[in-house]
Design a protein around this motif. Structure first.
Motif, PDB file in Angstrom:
ATOM      1  N   MET A   1       3.123  26.432 -17.256  1.00 33.96           N
ATOM      2  CA  MET A   1       4.427  26.251 -17.677  1.00 33.96           C
ATOM      3  C   MET A   1       4.767  27.085 -19.156  1.00 33.96           C
ATOM      4  O   MET A   1       4.063  26.844 -19.945  1.00 33.96           O
ATOM      5  N   ASN A   2       5.431  28.057 -18.907  1.00 33.04           N
ATOM      6  CA  ASN A   2       5.896  28.910 -20.082  1.00 33.04           C
ATOM      7  C   ASN A   2       6.840  28.223 -21.140  1.00 33.04           C
ATOM      8  O   ASN A   2       7.886  28.302 -20.787  1.00 33.04           O
ATOM      9  N   GLU A   3       6.478  27.475 -21.951  1.00 33.17           N
ATOM     10  CA  GLU A   3       7.448  26.844 -22.950  1.00 33.17           C
ATOM     11  C   GLU A   3       8.233  27.980 -23.487  1.00 33.17           C
ATOM     12  O   GLU A   3       9.603  27.724 -23.911  1.00 33.17           O
ATOM     13  N   GLU A   4       7.780  29.241 -24.131  1.00 34.46           N
ATOM     14  CA  GLU A   4       8.868  29.932 -24.677  1.00 34.46           C
ATOM     15  C   GLU A   4       9.896  30.339 -23.783  1.00 34.46           C
ATOM     16  O   GLU A   4      11.279  30.273 -23.962  1.00 34.46           O
ATOM     17  N   THR A   5       9.751  30.817 -22.372  1.00 33.28           N
ATOM     18  CA  THR A   5      10.632  31.277 -21.617  1.00 33.28           C
ATOM     19  C   THR A   5      11.475  29.908 -21.175  1.00 33.28           C
ATOM     20  O   THR A   5      12.948  30.088 -21.236  1.00 33.28           O
ATOM     21  N   LEU A   6      11.251  28.670 -21.040  1.00 29.13           N
ATOM     22  CA  LEU A   6      11.886  27.726 -20.876  1.00 29.13           C
ATOM     23  C   LEU A   6      12.754  27.322 -22.012  1.00 29.13           C
ATOM     24  O   LEU A   6      13.950  26.789 -21.930  1.00 29.13           O
ATOM     25  N   THR A   7      12.588  27.523 -23.318  1.00 31.62           N
ATOM     26  CA  THR A   7      13.282  27.329 -24.199  1.00 31.62           C
ATOM     27  C   THR A   7      14.568  28.400 -24.329  1.00 31.62           C
ATOM     28  O   THR A   7      15.674  27.736 -24.420  1.00 31.62           O
ATOM     29  N   ILE A   8      14.071  29.617 -23.919  1.00 34.52           N
ATOM     30  CA  ILE A   8      15.137  30.570 -23.841  1.00 34.52           C
ATOM     31  C   ILE A   8      16.186  30.027 -22.827  1.00 34.52           C
ATOM     32  O   ILE A   8      17.463  30.330 -22.943  1.00 34.52           O
ATOM     33  N   ASN A   9      15.692  29.888 -21.583  1.00 36.83           N
ATOM     34  CA  ASN A   9      16.508  29.490 -20.610  1.00 36.83           C
ATOM     35  C   ASN A   9      17.343  28.333 -20.574  1.00 36.83           C
ATOM     36  O   ASN A   9      18.536  28.171 -20.323  1.00 36.83           O
ATOM     37  N   LYS A  10      16.676  27.141 -21.477  1.00 35.82           N
ATOM     38  CA  LYS A  10      17.434  25.928 -21.589  1.00 35.82           C
ATOM     39  C   LYS A  10      18.506  26.341 -22.536  1.00 35.82           C
ATOM     40  O   LYS A  10      19.702  25.976 -22.422  1.00 35.82           O
ATOM     41  N   THR A  11      18.289  26.967 -23.776  1.00 35.19           N
ATOM     42  CA  THR A  11      19.409  27.627 -24.552  1.00 35.19           C
ATOM     43  C   THR A  11      20.631  28.188 -23.910  1.00 35.19           C
ATOM     44  O   THR A  11      21.785  28.054 -23.939  1.00 35.19           O
ATOM     45  N   SER A  12      20.252  29.095 -23.034  1.00 34.77           N
ATOM     46  CA  SER A  12      21.130  29.826 -22.277  1.00 34.77           C
ATOM     47  C   SER A  12      22.107  29.089 -21.367  1.00 34.77           C
ATOM     48  O   SER A  12      23.418  28.977 -21.093  1.00 34.77           O
ATOM     49  N   TRP A  13      21.404  27.761 -20.409  1.00 32.56           N
ATOM     50  CA  TRP A  13      22.012  27.010 -19.510  1.00 32.56           C
ATOM     51  C   TRP A  13      22.840  26.000 -20.391  1.00 32.56           C
ATOM     52  O   TRP A  13      24.119  25.813 -19.855  1.00 32.56           O
ATOM     53  N   GLU A  14      22.423  25.764 -21.466  1.00 27.07           N
ATOM     54  CA  GLU A  14      23.657  24.905 -22.198  1.00 27.07           C
ATOM     55  C   GLU A  14      24.686  25.484 -22.526  1.00 27.07           C
ATOM     56  O   GLU A  14      25.944  24.976 -22.647  1.00 27.07           O
ATOM     57  N   GLU A  15      24.754  26.680 -22.729  1.00 26.49           N
ATOM     58  CA  GLU A  15      25.583  27.530 -23.175  1.00 26.49           C
ATOM     59  C   GLU A  15      26.616  27.924 -21.766  1.00 26.49           C
ATOM     60  O   GLU A  15      27.948  27.807 -21.786  1.00 26.49           O
ATOM     61  N   ALA A  16      25.985  27.969 -20.656  1.00 25.97           N
ATOM     62  CA  ALA A  16      26.754  28.533 -19.532  1.00 25.97           C
ATOM     63  C   ALA A  16      26.948  27.449 -18.552  1.00 25.97           C
ATOM     64  O   ALA A  16      27.667  27.601 -17.559  1.00 25.97           O
ATOM     65  N   ALA A  17      26.617  26.189 -18.751  1.00 30.13           N
ATOM     66  CA  ALA A  17      26.719  24.945 -17.928  1.00 30.13           C
ATOM     67  C   ALA A  17      28.211  24.997 -17.396  1.00 30.13           C
ATOM     68  O   ALA A  17      28.525  24.635 -16.114  1.00 30.13           O
ATOM     69  N   ALA A  18      29.180  25.004 -18.103  1.00 29.32           N
ATOM     70  CA  ALA A  18      30.535  24.566 -17.701  1.00 29.32           C
ATOM     71  C   ALA A  18      31.129  25.640 -16.791  1.00 29.32           C
ATOM     72  O   ALA A  18      31.828  25.490 -15.938  1.00 29.32           O
ATOM     73  N   LEU A  19      30.620  26.878 -16.937  1.00 24.78           N
ATOM     74  CA  LEU A  19      30.812  28.063 -16.006  1.00 24.78           C
ATOM     75  C   LEU A  19      30.385  27.812 -14.728  1.00 24.78           C
ATOM     76  O   LEU A  19      30.850  28.508 -13.530  1.00 24.78           O
TER      77      LEU A  19
END
Length: 248
Positions: A1-19
């Protein structure tokens, strides 16, 4: 499990979720792809316990609730997606259990419990395909099914230019990549069709169906005009890979 990638993706999804609220849920499996109404991959789900991997805003779970499942379970990397799903599903008669978690980890889900585990256009976000598939195998009871869809591995590797398909990335290349259609910082995983198949086999699954067909109606042409999943490109290469497999 790549923690760095997960952190990046989580941040991105928190912003994009409503879309992505209600974007292409069941009975859809992907853009310009056949739907559950035609494929009947899920079969009879009344009384089943189901788990949605990458449940997003919860609309696929709502579809399952309307078909009479016994229990609704879901996990998603995004807190905002989980909150949206909780609100959407708050009036469901079936019990709802949602977890904010990467799919590579078990956040407390029961093992040997589920009749159906499914994932609609989400599995390509995993940072560890083998671990995710291993988790799914553990969650399922004997005889249970895993059904998932994702962007077809050929689709992002080729470009349609003036009516001609041109290869822009070697099909043999696998691993993390920055998807052109995703505007925020995020990394998805590129894998060959054989990698998905062999990973499922290695974890013990029996593969029952592999679907690569497209559906090109006039309605689809209107919905996907001038978008990443274009009607013209889909006439030449599949947009979606759908696989159904079973735990013995």
């Amino acid at each position: 499990m790549n923690e760095e990638t997960l952190t990046i993706n989580k941040t991105s999804w928190e912003e994009a979720a409503a879309l992505f609220f209600g974007r292409n849920p069941l009975p859809e499996y992907g853009p310009l792809a056949p739907c559950e109404d035609e494929l009947n991959l899920l079969g009879e789900v009344e009384g089943a316990a189901v788990l949605d991997i990458g449940c997003g805003s919860g609309h696929s779970l709502l579809y399952m609730a309307e078909r009479g499942v016994k229990e609704l379970w879901g996990l998603d990397l995004s807190k905002n997606q989980i909150h949206a799903a909780e609100k959407l599903l708050e009036d469901c008669k079936a019990p709802v259990h949602l977890f904010e978690s990467p799919m590579e980890a078990n956040p407390g889900l029961p093992e040997g419990y589920f009749d159906i585990v499914y994932s609609i256009f989400a599995i390509g976000w995993t940072t560890d395909l083998s671990k995710t598939v291993e988790n799914v195998f553990r969650y399922l009871k004997s005889g249970g099914h895993f059904i998932f869809s994702w962007e077809h591995p050929l689709y992002s590797r080729v470009r349609l230019k003036e009516g001609t398909l041109m290869m822009e990335q070697a099909y043999h290349e696998e691993g993390p990549y920055d998807h052109e259609a995703w505007k925020l910082p995020a990394m998805m995983q590129q894998a060959k069709v054989s990698t998905y198949i062999n990973t499922l086999i290695d974890q013990g699954f029996i593969i029952e169906r592999i679907i690569e067909e497209v559906r090109l109606t006039e309605k689809d042409r209107e919905r996907h005009s001038n978008r990443w999943y274009s009607y013209e490109k889909a006439k030449m290469v599949p947009t979606t890979l759908i696989i159904k497999c079973r735990k013995p």
